[in-house]
Design a protein around this motif. Sequence first.
Motif, short mmCIF file in Angstrom:
data_model
loop_
_atom_site.label_atom_id
_atom_site.label_comp_id
_atom_site.label_asym_id
_atom_site.label_seq_id
_atom_site.Cartn_x
_atom_site.Cartn_y
_atom_site.Cartn_z
N THR A 46 0.80 -1.23 0.00
CA THR A 46 0.00 0.00 0.00
C THR A 46 0.83 1.28 0.00
OG1 THR A 46 -0.16 -0.12 2.42
CG2 THR A 46 -1.99 -1.04 1.13
N PHE A 47 2.07 1.24 0.48
CA PHE A 47 2.86 2.48 0.53
C PHE A 47 4.31 2.21 0.17
CE2 PHE A 47 2.99 0.88 4.92
CZ PHE A 47 4.35 0.93 5.19
N THR A 48 4.98 3.30 -0.23
CA THR A 48 6.40 3.26 -0.58
C THR A 48 7.13 4.35 0.19
OG1 THR A 48 5.90 2.50 -2.82
CG2 THR A 48 8.08 3.42 -2.46
N LEU A 49 8.28 4.02 0.74
CA LEU A 49 9.11 4.98 1.46
C LEU A 49 10.45 5.09 0.76
CD1 LEU A 49 8.50 3.65 5.11
CD2 LEU A 49 7.31 5.55 3.99
N ASP A 50 10.75 6.27 0.26
CA ASP A 50 12.07 6.55 -0.31
C ASP A 50 12.83 7.35 0.73
OD1 ASP A 50 14.32 7.44 -1.64
OD2 ASP A 50 13.27 7.82 -3.53
N LEU A 51 13.64 6.66 1.54
CA LEU A 51 14.32 7.32 2.65
C LEU A 51 15.40 8.28 2.19
CD1 LEU A 51 14.55 4.43 5.26
CD2 LEU A 51 12.75 6.13 4.93
N ALA A 52 15.95 8.05 1.00
CA ALA A 52 16.97 8.97 0.48
C ALA A 52 16.35 10.31 0.10
CB ALA A 52 17.67 8.35 -0.72
N ALA A 53 15.22 10.25 -0.59
CA ALA A 53 14.55 11.48 -1.05
C ALA A 53 13.59 12.04 -0.01
CB ALA A 53 13.79 11.21 -2.34
N LYS A 54 13.37 11.29 1.09
CA LYS A 54 12.40 11.68 2.12
C LYS A 54 11.02 11.86 1.48
CE LYS A 54 15.59 11.55 5.12
NZ LYS A 54 15.68 10.35 5.96
N LYS A 55 10.60 10.82 0.74
CA LYS A 55 9.29 10.86 0.10
C LYS A 55 8.51 9.60 0.48
CE LYS A 55 10.44 13.70 -3.93
NZ LYS A 55 10.46 13.76 -5.42
N ALA A 56 7.25 9.81 0.82
CA ALA A 56 6.36 8.70 1.12
C ALA A 56 5.14 8.80 0.22
CB ALA A 56 5.94 8.74 2.59
N ARG A 57 4.72 7.65 -0.30
CA ARG A 57 3.52 7.61 -1.15
C ARG A 57 2.64 6.45 -0.69
NH1 ARG A 57 3.40 10.57 -5.70
NH2 ARG A 57 2.01 9.11 -6.78
N ARG B 270 -0.49 8.45 -3.83
CA ARG B 270 -0.52 9.85 -3.42
C ARG B 270 0.62 10.14 -2.45
NH1 ARG B 270 -6.94 11.17 -2.21
NH2 ARG B 270 -7.73 10.64 -4.31
N ASP B 271 1.19 11.35 -2.54
CA ASP B 271 2.24 11.75 -1.61
C ASP B 271 1.69 11.87 -0.19
OD1 ASP B 271 4.10 11.87 -3.63
OD2 ASP B 271 3.86 14.03 -3.96
N VAL B 272 2.49 11.45 0.78
CA VAL B 272 2.14 11.55 2.19
C VAL B 272 3.19 12.43 2.87
CG1 VAL B 272 1.80 10.31 4.36
CG2 VAL B 272 1.07 9.28 2.20
N ARG B 273 2.74 13.46 3.57
CA ARG B 273 3.68 14.37 4.23
C ARG B 273 4.00 13.83 5.63
NH1 ARG B 273 5.17 19.61 3.45
NH2 ARG B 273 3.60 19.85 1.81
N LEU B 274 5.31 13.63 5.89
CA LEU B 274 5.77 13.18 7.19
C LEU B 274 6.67 14.24 7.82
CD1 LEU B 274 6.68 9.45 6.41
CD2 LEU B 274 4.54 10.33 7.31
N THR B 275 6.62 14.37 9.13
CA THR B 275 7.44 15.34 9.83
C THR B 275 8.86 14.79 10.01
OG1 THR B 275 7.04 14.51 12.06
CG2 THR B 275 5.38 16.00 11.12
N PRO B 276 9.83 15.66 10.34
CA PRO B 276 11.19 15.16 10.60
C PRO B 276 11.23 14.08 11.67
CG PRO B 276 11.23 17.54 10.35
CD PRO B 276 9.78 17.15 10.36
N THR B 277 10.43 14.23 12.72
CA THR B 277 10.43 13.21 13.77
C THR B 277 9.84 11.91 13.27
OG1 THR B 277 10.31 14.87 15.52
CG2 THR B 277 9.59 12.66 16.09
N GLU B 278 8.79 11.98 12.47
CA GLU B 278 8.21 10.77 11.89
C GLU B 278 9.22 10.05 11.01
OE1 GLU B 278 3.58 12.33 11.97
OE2 GLU B 278 4.77 12.52 10.14
N TRP B 279 9.96 10.80 10.20
CA TRP B 279 11.00 10.18 9.37
C TRP B 279 12.08 9.54 10.24
CZ3 TRP B 279 10.58 8.60 4.74
CH2 TRP B 279 9.82 9.30 3.79
#
Length: 227
Positions: A135-146, A150-159
């Motif tokens: 259901t979701f993808t996390l690109d930890l290098a680019a700090k992008k979650a989908r 759809r893009d999902v906005r995460l806070t610095p602490t959540e990352w």
Amino acid sequence: MTRVLVVEDEPPLVRALEINLKARGFDVDTAPDGAQALRSAAASAPDVVLLDLGLPAMDGIDVIKELRRRNRASILVVSARRTSDEKITALDAGADDYLTKPFSMDELLARLRAAARRTDTAKPSDDAPVIVTETFTLDLAAKKARRDGRDVRLTPTEWHLLEVLVRNSGRLVGRHQLLEEVWGTSQRTQTNYLRVYMAQLRRKLETDPAHPKHFFTAPGMGYRFDP
């Protein structure tokens, strides 16, 4: 150099914070109310926002929500509001940490350094993995979650919390270890932080947050991420 935005309407406190932070090498901007804070954050892109909740005209909770929509800075609330419900409301709105007034300058500086590290951790890194689930993808290098395309906005602490869990994928991570790695040694007992942030991650990423498939809780022990 770390840039800090101080959002506070008490001039003596603003002055004291400005003097102490500048003496320790921080760049400092100040704002006396929420509207000015949002304008300053848009113009200067602070790394950390020190935010009082009792602001004129615009309540601090609304400021947190607007900052979180527009900015990736860590948000450290500094407020006289002391109840657990008020703290959870601020964390749920998107704050990264909460310090009650009156406070010691040493504790404020320690939490500020931890907040700055979270912001730095949230910046792109070339060697971070990409996590793909159904259901979701996390690109930890680019700090992008989908999620579901759809893009999902995460806070610095959540990352930061995500990265600790992903680094230990499939293994239980103890509560105290998570608190120390994400919030610092001084916050090792603040288990309510983990409860709030894990609930936020589930709400943002899980299809059914009440029955998670990826973010699991071991009551009284810790948390586990399964891809």
